[in-house]
Design a protein around this motif. Sequence first.
Motif, PDB file in Angstrom:
ATOM      1  N   GLU A   1      -5.171  -2.347  19.011  1.00 48.51           N
ATOM      2  CA  GLU A   1      -5.587  -0.511  18.375  1.00 48.51           C
ATOM      3  C   GLU A   1      -3.970  -0.247  17.507  1.00 48.51           C
ATOM      4  O   GLU A   1      -4.353   0.481  17.155  1.00 48.51           O
ATOM      5  CB  GLU A   1      -5.425  -0.078  19.632  1.00 48.51           C
ATOM      6  CG  GLU A   1      -6.427  -0.720  20.893  1.00 48.51           C
ATOM      7  CD  GLU A   1      -7.080  -1.948  21.710  1.00 48.51           C
ATOM      8  OE1 GLU A   1      -5.371  -2.703  21.833  1.00 48.51           O
ATOM      9  OE2 GLU A   1      -7.552  -2.117  22.011  1.00 48.51           O
ATOM     10  N   LEU A   2      -2.561  -1.257  18.075  1.00 46.21           N
ATOM     11  CA  LEU A   2      -1.835  -0.261  17.344  1.00 46.21           C
ATOM     12  C   LEU A   2      -1.858  -0.873  16.139  1.00 46.21           C
ATOM     13  O   LEU A   2      -1.339  -0.533  14.828  1.00 46.21           O
ATOM     14  CB  LEU A   2      -0.673  -1.173  18.424  1.00 46.21           C
ATOM     15  CG  LEU A   2      -0.048  -0.505  19.194  1.00 46.21           C
ATOM     16  CD1 LEU A   2       1.346  -0.946  19.659  1.00 46.21           C
ATOM     17  CD2 LEU A   2       0.247   1.351  18.680  1.00 46.21           C
ATOM     18  N   ARG A   3      -2.606  -2.351  16.019  1.00 43.62           N
ATOM     19  CA  ARG A   3      -2.647  -2.571  14.372  1.00 43.62           C
ATOM     20  C   ARG A   3      -3.544  -1.719  13.687  1.00 43.62           C
ATOM     21  O   ARG A   3      -3.336  -1.198  12.290  1.00 43.62           O
ATOM     22  CB  ARG A   3      -3.387  -4.204  14.680  1.00 43.62           C
ATOM     23  CG  ARG A   3      -3.020  -4.381  12.868  1.00 43.62           C
ATOM     24  CD  ARG A   3      -3.383  -6.011  12.670  1.00 43.62           C
ATOM     25  NE  ARG A   3      -3.831  -6.759  11.335  1.00 43.62           N
ATOM     26  CZ  ARG A   3      -3.146  -6.789  10.461  1.00 43.62           C
ATOM     27  NH1 ARG A   3      -2.060  -7.365  11.036  1.00 43.62           N
ATOM     28  NH2 ARG A   3      -3.888  -7.571   9.650  1.00 43.62           N
ATOM     29  N   GLN A   4      -4.895  -1.017  14.225  1.00 41.30           N
ATOM     30  CA  GLN A   4      -5.946  -0.304  12.908  1.00 41.30           C
ATOM     31  C   GLN A   4      -4.998   0.826  13.767  1.00 41.30           C
ATOM     32  O   GLN A   4      -5.483   1.414  12.503  1.00 41.30           O
ATOM     33  CB  GLN A   4      -6.510   0.251  14.349  1.00 41.30           C
ATOM     34  CG  GLN A   4      -7.914  -1.235  14.546  1.00 41.30           C
ATOM     35  CD  GLN A   4      -8.288  -1.543  12.829  1.00 41.30           C
ATOM     36  OE1 GLN A   4      -7.880  -2.705  12.461  1.00 41.30           O
ATOM     37  NE2 GLN A   4      -8.776  -1.203  12.478  1.00 41.30           N
ATOM     38  N   GLU A   5      -4.279   1.098  13.779  1.00 41.04           N
ATOM     39  CA  GLU A   5      -3.640   3.108  14.474  1.00 41.04           C
ATOM     40  C   GLU A   5      -2.652   3.044  13.117  1.00 41.04           C
ATOM     41  O   GLU A   5      -2.887   3.729  11.674  1.00 41.04           O
ATOM     42  CB  GLU A   5      -2.890   2.752  15.340  1.00 41.04           C
ATOM     43  CG  GLU A   5      -1.521   4.781  15.515  1.00 41.04           C
ATOM     44  CD  GLU A   5      -1.529   4.557  16.433  1.00 41.04           C
ATOM     45  OE1 GLU A   5       0.109   4.405  16.433  1.00 41.04           O
ATOM     46  OE2 GLU A   5      -1.818   4.805  17.603  1.00 41.04           O
ATOM     47  N   MET A   6      -1.841   1.489  13.022  1.00 43.08           N
ATOM     48  CA  MET A   6      -0.635   1.434  11.629  1.00 43.08           C
ATOM     49  C   MET A   6      -1.878   1.704  10.431  1.00 43.08           C
ATOM     50  O   MET A   6      -1.615   2.147   9.380  1.00 43.08           O
ATOM     51  CB  MET A   6      -0.808   0.117  11.929  1.00 43.08           C
ATOM     52  CG  MET A   6       1.025  -0.105  10.427  1.00 43.08           C
ATOM     53  SD  MET A   6       1.519  -2.047  10.121  1.00 43.08           S
ATOM     54  CE  MET A   6      -0.342  -2.655   9.614  1.00 43.08           C
ATOM     55  N   ILE A   7      -2.838   0.492  10.133  1.00 45.75           N
ATOM     56  CA  ILE A   7      -3.362   0.502   8.902  1.00 45.75           C
ATOM     57  C   ILE A   7      -4.033   1.957   8.418  1.00 45.75           C
ATOM     58  O   ILE A   7      -4.417   2.232   7.791  1.00 45.75           O
ATOM     59  CB  ILE A   7      -4.534  -0.727   9.527  1.00 45.75           C
ATOM     60  CG1 ILE A   7      -4.130  -1.924   9.692  1.00 45.75           C
ATOM     61  CG2 ILE A   7      -6.190  -0.607   7.886  1.00 45.75           C
ATOM     62  CD1 ILE A   7      -5.110  -2.906   9.819  1.00 45.75           C
TER      63      ILE A   7
END
Length: 85
Positions: free
Chosen positions: A39-45
């Motif tokens: 979820e954090l990775r997708q938010e960052m992207i």
Amino acid sequence: MTSVVIYTREYCGFCSRAKALLASKGIIFVEHDATYSSELRQEMISKANGRTTFPQIFINGTHVGGCDDLHALERDGRLDAMLEH
């Protein structure tokens, strides 16, 4: 007060270098460790306009890029001005 957010992951040398530069300037930053969080990775992207490499750094809500970008701002003498706002 300056707001600095950095998305990181464990065992990332570039993340360590970026955090060290910020710390050397006395900057307190919010770190989002996305090592185990899709979820954090997708938010960052999403916030980084599709960039998937770590770290991704935001100053006052503006995406400045990764570690190399942060160090380039420092070399060019532009980082301090961004951190003063």
